[in-house]
Design an enzyme around this catalytic site. Structure first.
Site, short mmCIF file in Angstrom:
data_model
loop_
_atom_site.label_atom_id
_atom_site.label_comp_id
_atom_site.label_asym_id
_atom_site.label_seq_id
_atom_site.Cartn_x
_atom_site.Cartn_y
_atom_site.Cartn_z
CG LEU A 84 -2.59 -1.12 1.41
CD1 LEU A 84 -2.73 -1.40 2.59
CD2 LEU A 84 -2.41 -1.21 -0.06
CB THR A 86 1.70 5.69 2.57
OG1 THR A 86 3.28 5.08 2.82
CG2 THR A 86 1.35 4.65 3.35
CB SER A 107 7.12 6.36 2.21
OG SER A 107 7.18 5.15 3.72
CB SER A 108 4.50 1.59 0.26
OG SER A 108 6.10 0.61 0.30
CB SER A 109 2.14 -0.51 4.35
OG SER A 109 1.87 -1.74 4.51
#
Ligand SMILES: C[S@@+](CC[C@H](N)C(=O)[O-])C[C@H]1O[C@@H](n2cnc3c(N)ncnc32)[C@H](O)[C@@H]1O
Length: 398
Positions: A84, A86, A107-109
Site C-alpha cells: 500500500l 502511502t 514510502s509504503s506499507s
C-alpha cells in the site's frame, strides 16, 4: 458497522491472511503468526494509501481514504497481500489530492507476505536486538516489537513526516520501540552493537556503519539494488573487523532504494548522446532491461548507468544506458524489420561491451539463478562473486 464488529472483522481477516501465508510456505513459525494475527495493519494506513490503476498514459494512483470507503471493503483491501503506497515524490500524501496522480512512490506499507518472509529469513532468536532501516508506516516495526518486545527493536526512517506518522501509528497500536528519524545508512552508533539488521529499503552497497554495528555472528538482511533497477535479497553473516558474507536468497525481491543511494538526475543528456560513437550489431537487445537476472548482471557491469527509452517523431523506441558520472552511453536501436539491435557507444567506457561480456560469463556458467551469487564485504571492498571455480567477481560501487 460498530467498533466491535469492525475489530472482529479485522481480527478474522488477519487470521485468514496468516492462513494464506502459511499455505504458501511464507509464514513458517508460530511466533511470527502470533505477531501477524495481533498487529492491526489498518492503524498503519489510517491516513490512506494510493490505489494503483491504469490510465491512458500508463499507471495512475488514486487516493483511497478510509472515511470515504465502505468500512468492510476497506478492511478487506488492507488485509490483501499487497503493498500500500502511502507517499509519492517525497511529500505527497493521499489526503493532499482529489484525483489520480503519477510519480515515484517513496514510502509504503510493504506487502505482508514479503515482510513476513523477510522476518522468517532474519529469524531473530528470543532476546535478540534488531535494528530496522526504513520504518515506513511502522507496520513491520510493530510486528518485530510484538515478536521480540518493543525494547529490543530500533527503527530508523529518513523522511521526517513519515517518521512522525509512523510514531503515531506504532503508539496507537500499543508498541514502544526506539524510533529514530535520520539516515539509516549511518545506522545507530548509540544503540550498537545489534544482533541483527533488516532493511526495508534497498542499498547499492552495504553501508560500512552496518558492518561495524552488527555483532560478529549476527545477520544483515537487505536488498542490494542499483540504478538499472536490478535487485536481489541477500543475507549476510557478519564476521570480525567489519566483514560480512552471504548468498542472495531466492525470489524476485525489490524495495525502494535508500534515498541517499538514489540515482542522480540525468538532466539534459542530449549533448552526451551526440558524442562521437562506435556502432556495431548488438548480441543482446533491450530485453536485458526486462530480464530479472540479466538486468542484475548489467548493473554489476555498469553500476553507474541508468536506463531510459526515447522516441523521436513516432520513430522506433531507442533504449539507452547512460552513465552521467563517466559521460558514457550506449544506445540500442532496433534493426529495420528484424528482431535484432544495433548499439552505438560513446564516452570513455563501452557500457554495452561490458554488459554483454558479463552476460557471456553468466551464460557460459549455465545461466545460474541469483542464489549462485555471493556478496562479500570488507572495510576495503565489496564484491559480488559468481560461485563457480573460476569465480568471476564484480566490485559494488562505493
Ligand atoms: C518500503 S518503505 C518501508 C516499509 C515499512 N517497513 C513498512 O512495513 O511499512 C521504505 C522506507 O524506507 C525509507 N528510507 C529510504 N531511505 C532511507 C534511509 N537512508 N534511512 C532510513 N529510511 C529510509 C523511505 O522513506 C520509506 O519510508
Amino acid at each position: 458497522m460498530t467498533d466491535l464488529a469492525h475489530d472482529e472483522h479485522a481480527a478474522r481477516l488477519r487470521e485468514e491472511l496468516a492462513d494464506r501465508l502459511e499455505n504458501t510456505g511464507v509464514l513458517r513459525s508460530a511466533p511470527w503468526r502470533a505477531a501477524l494475527t495481533a498487529v492491526p495493519r489498518e492503524v498503519f494506513v489510517a491516513d490512506g494509501f494510493f490505489r494503483r490503476g491504469d490510465g491512458p498514459q500508463g499507471t495512475v494512483w488514486t487516493p483511497a481514504l478510509p472515511d470515504a470507503e465502505d468500512p468492510g471493503a476497506w478492511l478487506e483491501e488492507v488485509y490483501a497481500d499487497e503493498t500500500l503506497v502511502t507517499q509519492f515524490d517525497g511529500g505527497l500524501y493521499p489526503g493532499d489530492v482529489d484525483g489520480p496522480v503519477s510519480g515515484e512512490p517513496t514510502s509504503s506499507s510493504t506487502l505482508p507476505g514479503l515482510v513476513v518472509r523477510m522476518l522468517e529469513d532474519l529469524d531473530p532468536e528470543d532476546g535478540a536486538r534488531v535494528l530496522e532501516i526504513g520504518t515506513g508506516t511502522g507496520y513491520s516495526t510493530a510486528l518485530m516489537s510484538h515478536r521480540l518486545g518493543s525494547d529490543h527493536v530500533t527503527s530508523i526512517e529518513y523522511d521526517p513526516a513519515i517518521a512522525a506518522r509512523a510514531r503515531t501509528a506504532i503508539t496507537a497500536a500499543g508498541y514502544t520501540p526506539r524510533l529514530i528519524q535520520g539516515d539509516g545508512l549511518q545506522g545507530d552508533p548509540e544503540g550498537a552493537p545489534y544482533d541483527h539488521l533488516i532493511a526495508t529499503c534497498s542499498v547499492r552497497t552495504i553501508p560500512p556503519a552496518w558492518l561495524r554495528q552488527v555483532k560478529p555472528g549476527g545477520t544483515i538482511l537487505t536488498t542490494v539494488s542499483g540504478w538499472l533497477h536490478g535487485s536481489g535479497l541477500v543475507r549476510l553473516a557478519v564476521g570480525e573487523n567489519g566483514t560480512a558474507e552471504g548468498h542472495f536468497l531466492p525470489g524476485a525481491v525489490s524495495f525502494m532504494i535508500a534515498r541517499p543511494h538514489a540515482a542522480p538526475d540525468l538532466g539534459d543528456f542530449s549533448a552526451l548522446l551526440r558524442q562521437p560513437a562506435d556502432e556495431r550489431p548488438a548480441r543482446h537487445g533491450r530485453d536485458v532491461f526486462r530480464n530479472w537476472s540479466q538486468v542484475f548482471l548489467a548493473q554489476l557491469a555498469a553500476p553507474g548507468a541508468q536506463h531510459l527509452s526515447t522516441r523521436v517523431d513516432g520513430g522506433p523506441w531507442l533504449a539507452h544506458a547512460i552513465d552521467v558520472g563517466s559521460g558514457s552511453f550506449a544506445t540500442l536501436t532496433p534493426d529495420d524489420g528484424g528482431d535484432g539491435y544495433h548499439v552505438r557507444q560513446g564516452g570513455p567506457a563501452r557500457l554495452w561491451d561490458d554488459i554483454e561480456a558479463t552476460i557471456d560469463v553468466w551464460e557460459a556458467a549455465g545461466s545460474p539463478p541469483q542464489t549462485a551469487f555471493t556478496v562479500a564485504a570488507t572495510p576495503a571492498e565489496q564484491t559480488v562473486r559468481l560461485d563457480i571455480p573460476t569465480g568471476p567477481s564484480w566490485t559494488l560501487p562505493t
